[in-house]
Design an enzyme around this catalytic site. Structure first.
Site, PDB file in Angstrom:
ATOM      1  N   THR A  95     -20.356 -18.694  43.993  1.00 21.75           N
ATOM      2  CA  THR A  95     -21.609 -18.385  43.734  1.00 21.75           C
ATOM      3  C   THR A  95     -22.543 -19.205  43.264  1.00 21.75           C
ATOM      4  O   THR A  95     -22.163 -20.639  43.059  1.00 21.75           O
ATOM      5  CB  THR A  95     -21.543 -17.175  42.506  1.00 21.75           C
ATOM      6  OG1 THR A  95     -22.899 -17.019  42.113  1.00 21.75           O
ATOM      7  CG2 THR A  95     -20.605 -17.996  41.245  1.00 21.75           C
ATOM      8  N   ASP A  96     -24.014 -18.993  43.507  1.00 25.20           N
ATOM      9  CA  ASP A  96     -25.002 -20.126  42.853  1.00 25.20           C
ATOM     10  C   ASP A  96     -24.853 -20.190  41.355  1.00 25.20           C
ATOM     11  O   ASP A  96     -25.578 -21.170  40.752  1.00 25.20           O
ATOM     12  CB  ASP A  96     -26.397 -19.708  43.627  1.00 25.20           C
ATOM     13  CG  ASP A  96     -26.762 -18.310  43.156  1.00 25.20           C
ATOM     14  OD1 ASP A  96     -26.071 -17.531  42.706  1.00 25.20           O
ATOM     15  OD2 ASP A  96     -27.749 -18.173  43.447  1.00 25.20           O
ATOM     16  N   GLU A  97     -24.300 -19.241  40.725  1.00 32.68           N
ATOM     17  CA  GLU A  97     -24.424 -19.099  39.164  1.00 32.68           C
ATOM     18  C   GLU A  97     -23.619 -20.399  38.803  1.00 32.68           C
ATOM     19  O   GLU A  97     -23.773 -20.601  37.590  1.00 32.68           O
ATOM     20  CB  GLU A  97     -23.703 -17.896  38.742  1.00 32.68           C
ATOM     21  CG  GLU A  97     -24.812 -16.672  39.173  1.00 32.68           C
ATOM     22  CD  GLU A  97     -24.503 -15.577  38.536  1.00 32.68           C
ATOM     23  OE1 GLU A  97     -24.028 -15.504  37.547  1.00 32.68           O
ATOM     24  OE2 GLU A  97     -24.280 -14.366  39.000  1.00 32.68           O
ATOM     25  N   TYR A 143     -18.027 -15.544  33.533  1.00 32.68           N
ATOM     26  CA  TYR A 143     -18.047 -15.286  34.795  1.00 32.68           C
ATOM     27  C   TYR A 143     -18.082 -16.561  35.774  1.00 32.68           C
ATOM     28  O   TYR A 143     -17.258 -17.080  36.484  1.00 32.68           O
ATOM     29  CB  TYR A 143     -19.104 -14.416  35.353  1.00 32.68           C
ATOM     30  CG  TYR A 143     -19.172 -14.289  36.844  1.00 32.68           C
ATOM     31  CD1 TYR A 143     -18.298 -14.222  37.613  1.00 32.68           C
ATOM     32  CD2 TYR A 143     -20.424 -14.270  37.350  1.00 32.68           C
ATOM     33  CE1 TYR A 143     -18.252 -14.594  39.139  1.00 32.68           C
ATOM     34  CE2 TYR A 143     -20.688 -14.629  38.834  1.00 32.68           C
ATOM     35  CZ  TYR A 143     -19.603 -14.596  39.605  1.00 32.68           C
ATOM     36  OH  TYR A 143     -19.993 -14.635  40.982  1.00 32.68           O
ATOM     37  N   LYS A 145     -15.787 -19.259  38.169  1.00 31.41           N
ATOM     38  CA  LYS A 145     -16.027 -19.478  39.401  1.00 31.41           C
ATOM     39  C   LYS A 145     -16.160 -21.010  39.470  1.00 31.41           C
ATOM     40  O   LYS A 145     -15.789 -21.473  40.605  1.00 31.41           O
ATOM     41  CB  LYS A 145     -17.268 -18.699  39.900  1.00 31.41           C
ATOM     42  CG  LYS A 145     -17.090 -17.246  40.002  1.00 31.41           C
ATOM     43  CD  LYS A 145     -15.871 -16.817  41.001  1.00 31.41           C
ATOM     44  CE  LYS A 145     -16.386 -17.468  42.547  1.00 31.41           C
ATOM     45  NZ  LYS A 145     -15.185 -16.948  43.415  1.00 31.41           N
TER      46      LYS A 145
END
Length: 336
Positions: free
Chosen positions: A125-127, A152, A156
């Site tokens: 994810t870009d998060e 989260y 990741k």
């Protein structure tokens, strides 16, 4: 590649990828999914049994994973790892499942892939990059430092780093992709876009965190799927590719577009207290993916893709209705 093991293949983006493979390739698929609340067998059960085999199980179960990876041809087949705990609100209330799945589960998979010499692609994810300032022209690139904000995104980020370390230390034949926010059919109703759509369908006003100014970079799930397939087929081992479709919109804009598409006034929503650590803005620079692999998104018009998504939820209440009450009950406990 003739056979793919797809983890999390009954979840949102995983099931869309499985459907994409069945519709556009001749690959066969083994789906490994634990079927937690976010997994839904109904998302893939209509696919042909001769092409898609479903296995219910945990990616952290080393014996199960090793057996399934052992069924693959190490030279031609591959693992595509979608399975993840992925909802920020849930990670804030109970972080432990995110560690178990995103970190230990990924470790279990890459160990099995290492032992068998199996090609591995990791979905992220870009998060992991944190957030950008509103109005900043900058976008995330493959060289942006990691700066995760939540349990989260931090788990990741940890899983990404494990994959990178296994490539360097053990020669794992792996690639990584970090994607922006997905939308489309088969997404759980706890997520932002389907929550707003299904609220309107039930006569409930949509809810926006804070003032709705947070910006996300949206991509249709089919475009994500085509990008992952391009990386599997043509990506360079050890490389990371960012996947995005230049779809930046504020949360308020998205809700207003949904309301407009459903025949409601654009201001027919409520503001609710913001969540802790809410990232301001995500934006993806997918130049490397486009230039190296020749990939381009098909859904370049976010508004038309969003209208198609509204139509899908309107036509598939039997798919999302069983999830709706429990999802809203969780939000009610959080006051959101």
């Amino acid at each position: 590649m003739s056979r793919l093991l797809v983890t999390g293949g009954a979840g949102f983006i995983g099931s869309n990828f499985v459907r994409y493979l069945v519709e556009r390739t001749d690959h066969s698929v083994i789906v490994l999914d634990k079927l937690t609340y976010a997994g839904n067998l109904a998302s893939i059960e209509d696919l042909p049994a001769e092409r898609v085999r479903f296995v219910r199980g945990d990616i952290a179960d080393a014996g199960l994973v090793d057996g399934l990876v052992g069924e693959l041809d190490g030279e031609h087949d591959a693992i595509v790892h979608y399975a993840a705990e992925s909802h920020n609100d849930n990670s804030l209330s109970d972080p432990r499942p995110f560690l178990d799945t995103n970190v230990i589960g990924t470790y279990t998979l890459i160990e099995a892939a290492r032992r068998r010499g199996t090609r591995f692609h990791h979905i992220s994810t870009d998060e992991v990059y944190g957030d950008l300032e509103l109005g900043d022209p900058a976008r995330f690139t493959e060289s942006t430092p990691y700066n995760p904000s939540s349990p989260y995104s931090s788990t990741k980020a940890a899983s990404d780093l494990l994959v990178r370390a296994w490539v360097r230390s053990f020669g794992l034949r792996a690639t990584i992709s970090n994607c922006s926010n997905n939308y489309g059919p088969y997404q759980h109703v706890e997520k932002f876009i389907p929550r707003q759509i299904t609220n309107v369908l039930r006569g409930v006003r949509p809810k926006l965190y804070g003032r709705g100014e947070n910006v996300r970079d949206w991509i249709h799930a089919d475009d994500h799927s085509s990008a992952v397939l391009a990386i599997l087929e043509r990506g360079r081992i050890g490389e990371t590719y960012l996947i995005g479709a230049d779809g930046e919109r504020s949360n308020r804009e998205v809700v207003e577009l949904i309301l407009e598409a459903m025949g409601h006034p654009r201001d027919d929503y409520d503001l609710v207290p913001d969540r802790p650590g809410h990232d301001l803005r995500y934006a993806i620079d997918s130049t490397k993916l486009r230039d190296e692999l020749g990939w381009t998104p098909r859904f370049r018009d976010f508004e038309s893709g969003l209208r198609a998504t509204v139509d899908w939820y309107r036509a598939n209440e039997s798919w999302w209705a069983p999830q709706k009450d429990s999802a809203e009950a969780r939000y009610a406990e959080l006051g959101r």
